[in-house]
Write an enzyme that holds these catalytic residues in place. Structure first.
Site, PDB file in Angstrom:
ATOM      1  CD  GLU A  93       5.035   6.492   1.278  1.00  0.00           C
ATOM      2  OE1 GLU A  93       4.104   6.897   0.539  1.00  0.00           O
ATOM      3  OE2 GLU A  93       5.040   5.359   1.787  1.00  0.00           O
ATOM      4  CG  PHE A 155       6.787  -7.673  -2.401  1.00  0.00           C
ATOM      5  CD1 PHE A 155       5.712  -7.351  -3.223  1.00  0.00           C
ATOM      6  CD2 PHE A 155       6.746  -7.299  -1.065  1.00  0.00           C
ATOM      7  CE1 PHE A 155       4.611  -6.669  -2.718  1.00  0.00           C
ATOM      8  CE2 PHE A 155       5.649  -6.622  -0.550  1.00  0.00           C
ATOM      9  CZ  PHE A 155       4.584  -6.303  -1.382  1.00  0.00           C
ATOM     10  CD  GLN A 156       6.253  -3.185  -0.633  1.00  0.00           C
ATOM     11  OE1 GLN A 156       6.923  -3.164   0.383  1.00  0.00           O
ATOM     12  NE2 GLN A 156       5.022  -2.691  -0.688  1.00  0.00           N
ATOM     13  CE  LYS A 205      12.722  -6.341   7.091  1.00  0.00           C
ATOM     14  NZ  LYS A 205      11.384  -6.832   6.754  1.00  0.00           N
ATOM     15  CG  MET A 516      -0.772  29.527 -13.547  1.00  0.00           C
ATOM     16  SD  MET A 516      -0.866  31.317 -13.571  1.00  0.00           S
ATOM     17  CE  MET A 516       0.151  31.733 -12.163  1.00  0.00           C
TER      18      MET A 516
END
Ligand SMILES: Cc1ncc(C[n+]2csc(CCOP(=O)(O)OP(=O)(O)O)c2C)c(N)n1
Lengths: 606, 221
Positions: A93, A155-156, A205, A516
């Protein structure tokens, strides 16, 4: 458990919806045919929140989206299945957010990214923060657990609006299936109106699965969001007068010039009044660097001449820049003699870091045109321009490239630049390679430089190249100049580039260091290379081949030109593992918080 | 040792005469001009929607603005709420607060109130009531209302300007204070002036241009 329950409800709803369609269509077969042929021109009415979400995107003219599937976002993906929007499935993602961000930079329209709830949403956060710092237009759509589970550690579940509030321009928790389409339309409008930025809509959802026949409205910002387009005329006149009377004027063009489509107006203004032009890092491409008025980039690793000019000017016209500390160095010594004319669409940028004597709030293009109309006489600055040219030759950006030493990175950047057209898009990771790209690539066109400025996100380069490639014209080249450390962070995106057969050339400037950091350790930590040498780097050319991309390798100067040519000619993603001088450092350099006019040209001047 | 670029070293370069202070303001080379913090009241009219208070308070903590108190409550329009924030910041910080607040999408308008605005706070003070007569005498002095009493304690409600409440707290202190709960300041502009009428971006920029004018320090009543 909750997911399964939600799936069952979804199936039930679909059944019901089916019933309804058969019921109403049954009585008249002819009517059914009519309805079918009509559907070619008029889209089917929306029946669910998810369809309204997708319809809102379609209404906004969205053609591409980047994302990763998951439980809570599935209804939206299901609705996307029937849409003409082309979805690029990413490998992570974070990559989706960076790709959408780059898409936004290159196309000028918000890029779209999608993720599921919980880990999907949190993986977007870096990309959102990046877009927020750079004011890039982006819309993120995240799935969320059904409303009844929210707040219960389901969940999630993650409090996505909570987590992303500090890194988005605006975010919304959708709470009504009838409204969700408009939530998305509004998010789309807000992402690009005024000062652009990332917006997010969190989609439970049950809301996306929920029934609705509400067609979303066209994108529009809420009433409470007001943007001022034109600057106050009196202030414009005062600024114009100040400019006419100045002897050492400089224009400083920031990323806002590019986002506000003001490059053309700025060019005309600078050239007409013969004002030397400096850009910030996000402003690269706003003014052609091959023009004699260009002093290129100022700041920590800016050119010596840009930093001399910014330090000694008496009037500074800053346009679309937020005076970041990497640009200003120490505030006390930044343009200490200059009166500042500051043009910005965001009033909060005015006098945030540097006090603006002439605050011109408004759209960059509009205000530059206002200013152009108000200035009657060019400033008398012949001596100043001569001085700037003198600095240009005193502090020229030259480097040595002896044949018998390892390949110098500057040489590779210049070779890539030479081998490609002016409109080639360059993306980068973060580190030394990014600075060499800024310094040694000659930028001439806006929207060709795609990099992580404000947040400085390693791993930005490859996913950004994917987004840029999809937004770019077919005949435009896309080159990613990456560091070995940065490339390792998101190189799983190669699988996407291979699957989509994206014509991208990645040049990994491989110094087997996170360079760097090594440079700063050499300068400020007595050369103690704590956790900065990466002598276990993989062979990137072989890795590329393992992904199905073309792999190349450069060890010597005599391989540079030919290998670059082959990699560019390859139709698909290619990776060049360029073994550069591991000790090469970036100069000039203004130590952080230092005086821009006191930039170091060598290690021992630090 | 790496070679570097060519050009005159730092010590051979001219240095300009001017200077800026820590707030980025150009100053006379001789005079140090830094703005001292001052206390002021900012009133914001916002959409009455979930999350708006956390948006506002999050903005303050994220940007390290120094809040003294923050109160929120409904207005005559049920879709809108008023947030009153008391802050102590130097002038450039106060300007930033106003401008950053205006950027939040649910924020309708923001205004810094005049020092003479009406500012009130409510406090509940629970003290030991070993000497009820004395305690009530002090309560009368501050127009405090008794809201609860027991053989051991007395609880008073006081409203007023912050200074009055502070004075009351101090005086009650002699009896032994058990607990205090204060609401923080809420405020309205005086007379017909609107407390948080929409301010256009032009006005706020003009505000900005005059920000060197001396401000009076906000002082309640
Ligand atoms: C995600 C992230 N982690 C850490 C850093 C800190 N950081 C800045 S530059 C840098 C080194 C980058 O190394 P590399 O990508 O190999 O580029 P090089 O400097 O060698 O060109 C690091 C670790 C960062 N900018 N981003």
């Amino acid at each position: 458990m909750s997911e399964r329950a939600a799936k069952v409800t979804q199936a039930d709803e679909e059944e019901q919806a089916d019933d309804q369609i058969t019921d109403s269509a049954a009585p008249d077969a002819a009517q059914e045919i009519d309805a079918e042929s009509e559907s070619e021109t008029t889209p089917e009415p929306v029946t669910s929140g998810a369809e309204a979400v997708v319809r809102a995107l379609e209404n906004a003219g969205v053609e591409h989206a980047f994302g990763v599937q998951g439980g809570a976002i599935m209804p939206v993906y299901d609705a996307l299945y029937d849409s003409d929007i082309y979805h690029v499935t990413m490998a992570h993602e974070q990559g989706a957010a960076h790709a959408a961000d780059a898409y936004g930079i290159v196309s000028g329209k918000p890029g779209i990214c999608l993720a599921t709830s919980g880990p999907g949403a949190t993986n977007l956060v870096t990309g959102l923060a990046d877009a927020d710092m750079d004011s890039d237009p982006l819309v993120a759509l995240t799935g969320q657990v059904p409303t009844e589970f929210v707040g219960n550690d389901a969940f999630q579940e993650t409090d996505t609006t909570g987590v992303t509030t500090p890194v988005t321009k605006n975010n919304t928790f959708a709470s009504d299936s009838d409204r969700v389409g408009n939530d998305v339309s509004e998010a789309f409008a807000l992402a690009s109106e005024g000062r652009p930025g990332p917006t997010l809509v969190d989609l439970p959802k049950d809301i996306t699965n929920g029934e609705t026949d509400r067609e979303p409205d066209a994108p529009a910002v809420p009433d409470t969001y007001e943007v001022q387009e034109r600057a106050d005329e009196e202030l414009v006149d005062a600024a114009a007068e100040r400019l006419e009377n100045s002897n050492r004027p400089v224009m400083l063009l920031g990323g806002g010039v590019i986002k506000g489509e003001a490059s053309e107006a700025c060019r005309e203004f600078a050239i007409e009044h013969e004002i030397p032009v400096i850009t910030t890092m996000p402003g690269l491409g706003a003014f052609p660097e091959d023009h004699e008025l260009s002093l290129e980039m100022a700041g920590m690793h800016g050119t010596g001449y840009a930093n001399m000019a910014i330090t000694h000017c008496d009037t500074l016209i800053g346009i679309g820049t937020r005076f970041d500390d990497r640009l200003t160095g120490g505030i006390e010594t930044f343009a200490p003699d200059a009166e500042l004319i500051h043009v910005d669409i965001d009033p909060a940028e005015i006098s945030k870091n540097i006090h603006a004597d002439y605050p011109l709030v408004g759209d960059a293009e509009t205000v530059v045109e206002q200013l152009a109309a108000a200035v009657d006489e060019s400033p008398e600055a012949t001596k100043w321009r001569a001085q700037c040219q003198q600095w240009k030759s005193d502090y020229s950006m030259a480097y040595d490239a002896p044949e018998d030493e390892p390949v110098q990175p500057e040489f590779v950047v210049e070779a890539l630049d030479e081998a490609t057209d002016d409109d080639t898009i360059v993306t980068t990771g973060v580190g030394q390679h990014q600075m060499w790209a800024c310094q040694y690539w000659t930028f001439t066109e806006p929207r060709t430089w795609v990099s992580s400025h404000g947040l400085g996100t390693m791993g930005y380069g490859l996913p950004a190249a994917i987004g840029a490639r999809i937004a770019a014209d077919d005949d435009q080249d896309v080159v990613c100049i990456d560091g070995d450390g940065s490339f390792l962070m998101t190189m799983q995106g190669l699988s996407v580039a291979v699957r989509e057969n994206l014509d991208i050339t990645v040049a990994v400037l491989n110094n087997e260091y996170i360079g760097m950091v090594r440079q700063w350790q050499d300068a400020f930590f007595e050369g103690r290379h704590s956790a900065s040498d990466y002598h276990w780097m993989p062979e990137f050319d072989k890795l590329a081949e393992a992904f199905g991309a073309a792999g190349f390798r450069i060890d010597d100067y005599d391989e540079v030109a030919d290998t670059i040519e082959d990699a560019l000619a390859y139709d698909g993603p290619s990776v060049i593992d360029v073994h550069i001088d591991p000790e090469a450092n970036v100069f000039p350099m203004v130590p952080s918080g230092g005086d821009n006019g006191q930039f170091a040209l060598t290690e021992d001047q630090l | 040792m790496k070679r570097g670029l060519e050009g005159p070293p730092p010590e051979d370069r001219p240095t300009p005469a001017g200077r800026r202070n820590k707030q980025g303001i150009r100053i006379d080379p001789e005079v140090e001009a830094t703005h001292e913090p001052r206390r002021t009241v900012i009133s914001a009219l916002v959409e009455h929607e979930p999350g708006v208070l956390s948006d506002v308070s999050g903005l303050f903590s994220r940007r390290q603005f120094n809040i003294e108190s923050l109160t929120v409550g409904p207005t005559k329009d049920e879709d809108r709420a008023r947030i009153t924030v008391v802050v102590e910041e130097p002038d450039p910080g106060i300007d930033q607060i106003k401008k950053q607040l205006r950027k939040l999408v649910p924020v309708i308008s923001v205004r810094e109130l005049e020092p003479d605005a009406m500012q009130r706070e409510l406090a509940l003070i629970k003290v030991d009531a070993d000497d009820p007569a004395q305690v009530h005498a002090v309560a009368d002095m501050y127009d405090a209302t008794t809201v609860d009493s027991s053989p051991e304690t007395a609880t008073f409600e006081i409203t007023g300007a912050r200074k009055k409440i502070e004075a009351a707290v101090e005086t009650f202190g002699q009896f032994g204070i058990r607990e205090i709960s204060r609401t923080g300041t809420t405020a309205l502009a005086r007379g017909t002036e609107e407390t948080a009428a929409p301010v256009s971006a032009t006005e706020s920029a003009a505000d900005e241009a005059n920000h060197d004018e001396p401000y009076q320090t906000a002082d309640d009543d």
